[in-house]
Every structure is written in C-alpha cells, then in structure tokens.
Design a protein around this motif. Structure first.
Motif, PDB file in Angstrom:
ATOM      1  N   VAL A  43     -16.355  21.215  14.940  1.00 20.44           N
ATOM      2  CA  VAL A  43     -16.482  19.833  14.486  1.00 20.44           C
ATOM      3  C   VAL A  43     -17.391  19.057  15.430  1.00 20.44           C
ATOM      4  O   VAL A  43     -17.229  19.112  16.654  1.00 20.44           O
ATOM      5  N   ARG A  87     -20.078  12.985  10.761  1.00 22.62           N
ATOM      6  CA  ARG A  87     -19.061  14.020  11.017  1.00 22.62           C
ATOM      7  C   ARG A  87     -19.477  15.285  10.289  1.00 22.62           C
ATOM      8  O   ARG A  87     -19.632  15.293   9.063  1.00 22.62           O
ATOM      9  N   GLN A 126     -18.658  15.082  15.862  1.00 21.42           N
ATOM     10  CA  GLN A 126     -18.494  13.693  15.437  1.00 21.42           C
ATOM     11  C   GLN A 126     -19.330  12.816  16.374  1.00 21.42           C
ATOM     12  O   GLN A 126     -19.044  12.753  17.572  1.00 21.42           O
ATOM     13  N   ASP A 176     -23.055  12.734  20.716  1.00 25.55           N
ATOM     14  CA  ASP A 176     -21.721  12.208  20.980  1.00 25.55           C
ATOM     15  C   ASP A 176     -21.813  10.717  21.311  1.00 25.55           C
ATOM     16  O   ASP A 176     -22.837  10.238  21.817  1.00 25.55           O
ATOM     17  N   ASN A 229     -13.132  14.743  19.698  1.00 29.09           N
ATOM     18  CA  ASN A 229     -14.022  13.602  19.944  1.00 29.09           C
ATOM     19  C   ASN A 229     -13.449  12.727  21.061  1.00 29.09           C
ATOM     20  O   ASN A 229     -13.345  11.505  20.949  1.00 29.09           O
ATOM     21  N   GLN A 275     -22.341   6.735  11.430  1.00 28.88           N
ATOM     22  CA  GLN A 275     -21.441   7.705  12.055  1.00 28.88           C
ATOM     23  C   GLN A 275     -21.496   9.001  11.258  1.00 28.88           C
ATOM     24  O   GLN A 275     -21.425   8.994  10.024  1.00 28.88           O
TER      25      GLN A 275
END
Length: 642
Positions: free
Chosen positions: A89, A71, A91, A123, A205, A69
């Motif tokens: 941002v 970020r 994510q 995403d 997100n 993952q």
C-alpha cells in the motif's frame, strides 16, 4: 541485475481531490513506479480513462489546484498461495500531475476523448514538510510539542525520551534566510544529530521517531521466488573522534577510538561548555557514531514474494533451497528499501478498461540489512543555518518602566549566571550568558532593563551580541562633543560623569542626585567647583524595598523559562509577609514540639501498660501452674481411693 517477469496484478487506485473520491479500475493503470525506503517513498502512476466528456468529473477536478491524495494498493494474484501476503500500500500526496488527451470522435455532437493521467506522488512528510519553513522561538518546550504543532495531517508516533525533555528554548530558523532548508530537513538534521531513528510504515501511513529501529515478526523468504542475491559491503570509516572542550581554565581533549581507524586520522568535535555533563553526553553521542556499518544484501525477485516485503518488514533466508554456506542464511534481515516497476502488457487506451486484474511486466528488488544493524539510513538533507538575529529588550522585573535596573540570574544546577532578554516578536523571554560582552573583565556594566539589544538565536541557546540604543538622558548634545556615563536607577537617583567642551575648553563634571539631595564636582579651565545641596522642596526619597528581582532570580532555572514581570512589592507588604512566615514557622515548631512531647508521654504510658499486662500475664501463668499442680494432686488422691 534485476530481470523483468510476468505477474498478474490487482491494482486498486483511489484519488481524493477537493474532498471527492475517484476509484480507477485496475485494468486502466498502465504503469507504476515506486521507490520505497525506510524513511518514505516516491512513486508515479499512469492510467487511461474510458471515453470522457468535456465536463467529466475527474477531468474537472484534476484541473483544479486542490490537494490530490493518492492511495495505491498492489496485490499479486497467485493461486498457488493459500495465505497470500497483504497488499503493498502506498498512500501519499501528489507532487505533480500531467494530462494527455486522445480525441475519439463524438456522440450526438458531444466530443469524446480518452485521457491519460499521470501523477507523481510521495509520502505526506516529503510533500508537505518540504514546503514548510517556519521561523519561530519557543521557550520551556519539548521537541515533541514542536513536532505536534507542525505535523499537519501526518500520523507520527513519538517513542523517544529525548523528544519529551523540556528545553529552556528552541528556535526554528527555516525562513528565507536559509535557502532551501525546510522543516523536513530540520527533523532529519535533529534525528541525525541526536542519533535517533526516523522511519515510515507505508502500510499504516505512519511515521516513527524513536531511539531504536522497530522490530516485528520474521517471515521466511522463499528461494524459488528470488532470481539473484548480491552482497554489498558499505565503505568502512577509517577515522576516530576527538571531543575538544575549549575552556580557558579547564580545556579537555577526549579521544574516542574506533577499531578500524587509521592512526592519526580523526574527526574533531569542538565544544565550549563549563558543564561537565554536557561534555560527557556529547562524548557518548560521538562514540555511537563510530560504529561500522554491516554488509547488506541486494535481492532481485523473479516472482512476487509469498510473504510481506516492504521497508521495515523482517525476513529470514531459510529453507532447503538456500545453500548451506550462503551469506546471510538463517539470519534475520530487515527490508531497507524496495523498488517496484510495473508496465502493463496491454497498454493501449482500449485495453482492460473495466478489468480489476491485468498482466504486467514487473521489476522487483529489495535491499536488506541485518536485523542487528544499529546505524540508521537517512536521506540527504540540508543543515539548518544558525544563528539568526532578532531585536530584544533586557528583562528585569521591578521598578518603573524607565528605571535602569538589572537582573542577574544564578542557576543553582550549573552555577552559571544569565541575563534575561525578551524578544517582542514572539513575546518570549530567553536567557543569555552573563558575561562582560565587549568590555574587559574589570568593567562591570550589566545591561539595564528595557535596553534595546541585538540577540543571536541558536537552536537551543541565545547570546547577547550588542546594544542598539542609548538609555534616556545619556546622550549629550552634538555641539558639546561630550561623553557621558550615567549610573543609577533613574533621574532622581543617579550619578552622572560627563566630559564635554564649553567654549572649546574641556569640562568634567560629576553630578550625584538622590531625591532633593545633590552633589556636584565640576572641573573647568582654571577652576574647581564643589557643591553639596539639599532641596527642601524635593525632600528625601521614600525608601522602598523591591524584592521582585530576587524572587525572579529564585524562580528562574536553566531548564525553564521565567514568565513576565512580577511587579513591585511594597516594604509594608514584605514586612507583613515576613512576620506571617515567622509566625507560621514558630507555630509549626511549637506544634512539632507539642506533638513530640505527646508522643513521648503516650509512649511512656503504653510502655507502663505493657509492663502491667506482662506482670498480670506472669501472675496468671503462675496461678495456672499452681492450679494444674493441685489438679494433679487431686487426681492422684482419687486413684488411691479406687
């Protein structure tokens, strides 16, 4: 054309691998590329680490196949701004990863290296759902429930009434028989087919399924931070639409006009439904598709904007630096896409190792659409391929398992008739149109219970294709080359019509059986045989009255599924229930009559009491009047005495 500019950026990069979190100093990030749209994003990031050992924690975790993952937060360091915008941002989940090592000597016999890590990520929906290809059948369910069951770790806000509508059946056909079609394609196809909205908020997100685009607070876009603006004119559709309903006893062709259409150019949509509401609903849907897309603005920046700019953000081109006649000035605009490319100006593995802020050459541009634009931009997708074929068993409650009974369900809302088919693979029961199937209309041979059939599953409906076996006792021996029609419930209550060959001569028989009572008509070469026989040993069949099919039919509705078999109900029980219902209705009628009489009696007494009270009040008023008169006379007499 987008031009690169210098910007001081603070990058915050965090990787989570196998439950362990790794923070990368911003100065180590040497390249960032991101393409953000209203439906999601795709990005890549590359960074150097400081000198690492062979067993460095990040290096060890990076080699494992665990989920990664990512970020990434991007902030422009701008001392001119008292109130800077929020960080951009991203994510997402890694789709691919690469690693390059640069050996840099050893310390105390242990080799040390610089390592360059590169991650391509997107995403979560794109990464997870593009690998998700379920084949499922559901009944009495809504699309909202389907999405909830398959959303994995995604955050999805479902603000769309269409998703909450219960459907008789929904089928997902996304397996190996539909190459390349994923659950992601399925959701986009559904949104497009129903004129909905699929959007992604990269800051939260979070995904949104809705019937209209989200809105927000509008921020002014500073002209001095914009290098270039170009107007893009999307192609105009030049066709209208015709909705054709191909019913033999009531065909319709409904044209839907579009102002920019060229005469004679049409996109036709074919239906076959006797339900007027369905045809009208499709006409409304096709009308909304004929909207002409509005012009868009392609904006290139020479500095990071002073307000929030990400897909879905609302902007306005206002201020003294925008020309008065500029296209789009003082109009609300929605950010449709955002493109970011950042290359570190000092990109050696030795540079900016522990810094959180570094200088970058940045390319930044955005595509804007009018805030009033109703048309939705979706990424390319593959259309799910329907139908799929599965085996089913004819569903008809009541009787014993081998009995040959049938059930036809009449839908009161649509006046259509259906057979019921159970699909054992998913233990679900679906409705199929009650039609002659492969027979002409003057034959009535409904499918019997537990008959093995081939069922065709579409997205939200099913059809009976053909039968897959013969019922027990119907097939004749091979050597007789016979044909047979078997009618009735079971072996003890049926009529058989048989034609076969005996000694190479054709023989025809009709054999009726009802418990111990049998009748036979046999025609052979040169003779006709008729027999009526009643066997005392067999005795007459005990009459039973099974109301389960009627109960099942009454409970079945087009918009809901019927459960499993209800079971057999005896005549005595049915009689008792009928008597109880009759007594209850009679008691209710008597109670209503008694209540009505009591109300009438009470009403009469109340009226009588009111009448008495009114009389008393009248007399009292009369007495008060007389008293007042007497008092006045007394006052007058007293005055005279004075």
């Amino acid at each position: 054309m987008t031009t690169a500019f210098h910007e001081e950026l603070q990058l915050e990069l965090t990787l989570t691998i196998g439950g362990k979190s790794f923070s990368i100093p911003g100065g180590q990030v040497k390249h960032v590329s991101a393409r953000l749209a209203n439906h999601g994003f795709a990005a890549s990031v590359s960074f150097w680490t400081a000198l690492e050992k062979k067993d460095a924690p990040l290096f060890t975790a990076f080699q494992k196949p665990d989920l990664v993952q990512v970020r990434l937060a991007v902030t422009a360091v701008d001392p001119e701004l008292d109130s800077p915008p929020a960080p951009l941002v991203l994510q997402g989940i890694a789709r691919s990863r690469r690693l390059v090592a640069d050996t840099h000597g050893s310390t105390k016999g242990t080799e040390r290296v610089f390592r360059n890590y590169t991650l391509e990520f997107a995403d979560p929906a794109q990464v997870l759902w593009r690998q998700h290809r379920p084949v499922e059948l559901h009944t009495d369910i809504s699309m909202a429930e389907i999405i909830d069951a398959h959303k994995a770790s995604l955050q999805i806000n479902q603000d769309w009434a269409v998703l909450r509508q219960k459907m008789p059946m929904l089928c997902l056909a996304l397996g190996a028989d539909a190459p390349g079609v994923s659950f992601y394609d399925f959701v986009l196809w559904y949104v497009d087919a129903n004129n909905g909205v699929w959007s992604y908020d990269n800051q939260k997100n979070e995904y949104l399924l809705a019937d209209s685009k989200p809105s927000g607070k509008v921020a002014p876009l500073d002209r001095l931070r914009v290098a270039d603006v170009r107007v893009q004119l999307p192609p105009t559709i030049r066709h209208g639409t015709r909705v054709l309903n191909a019913l033999a006893n009531g065909p319709t062709t409904t044209p839907i006009e579009q102002n920019q259409a060229v005469a004679g150019v049409s996109h036709d949509v074919m239906l076959r439904t006797p339900i007027t509401a369905q045809a009208e609903q499709r006409q409304k849907l096709e009308k909304t598709r004929l909207q002409v897309r509005q012009r868009q603005l392609q904006v290139s920046f020479n500095r990071f904007p002073s307000v929030d700019v990400f897909p879905g953000a609302m902007l306005r081109l206002e201020g003294p630096h925008w020309p008065s006649a500029f296209t789009g000035r003082d109009e609300d605009q929605r950010v449709l896409e955002l493109s970011l490319e950042a290359h570190a100006e000092r990109d050696s593995q030795h540079d900016e190792q522990q810094n959180t802020v570094a200088g970058y050459q940045v390319l930044l541009s955005a595509r804007l659409e009018s805030a009033s634009e109703a048309l939705v931009s979706l990424p390319p997708y593959r259309t799910p391929r329907y139908p799929i074929h599965v085996e089913g068993l004819v569903h008809s409650p009541g009787g014993e398992a081998p009995d040959r009974r049938y059930l036809i369900v009449d839908d009161e809302k649509t006046s259509l008739s259906y057979f019921r088919m159970t699909v054992p693979l998913w233990n679900q029961t679906v409705s199929v149109p009650a039609e002659p199937i492969h027979f002409p209309g003057h034959f009535f041979f409904p499918p019997y219970k537990n008959t093995r059939v081939l069922v065709e599953l579409h997205f939200d409906r099913a059809d009976l294709i053909r039968f897959l076996d013969w019922k027990e006792g119907v097939r004749t021996p091979q050597d007789g080359q016979g044909d047979q029609i078997l009618l009735g419930w079971n072996k003890t209550s049926q009529t058989a019509f048989t034609h076969d060959f005996q000694d190479e001569k054709p023989v025809w028989r009709m054999h009726r059986t009802s418990g111990g009572d049998t009748q036979i008509i046999r025609m052979g070469e040169g003779h006709l045989f008729i027999q009526v026989k009643e066997s005392p040993a067999g005795g007459p069949p005990t009459p039973t009255y099974d109301v389960s099919p009627q109960v099942q039919a009454a409970k079945t509705d087009l918009s809901a599924s019927v459960g499993g078999a209800i079971g057999e109900t005896s005549a005595a029980y049915q009689g008792a229930m009928t008597a109880v219902r009759a007594k209850m209705k009679s008691a209710q009628a008597e109670a209503k009559a008694a209540l009505g009489g009591a109300r009438a009696e009470v009403g009469a007494k109340v009226a009588e009491a009111k009448s008495g009270m009114q009389g008393a009040m009248s007399k009292l008023s009369e007495g008060v009047g007389k008293l007042s008169g007497t008092a006045e006379s007394a006052k007058a007499a007293l005055l005279k005495l004075k």
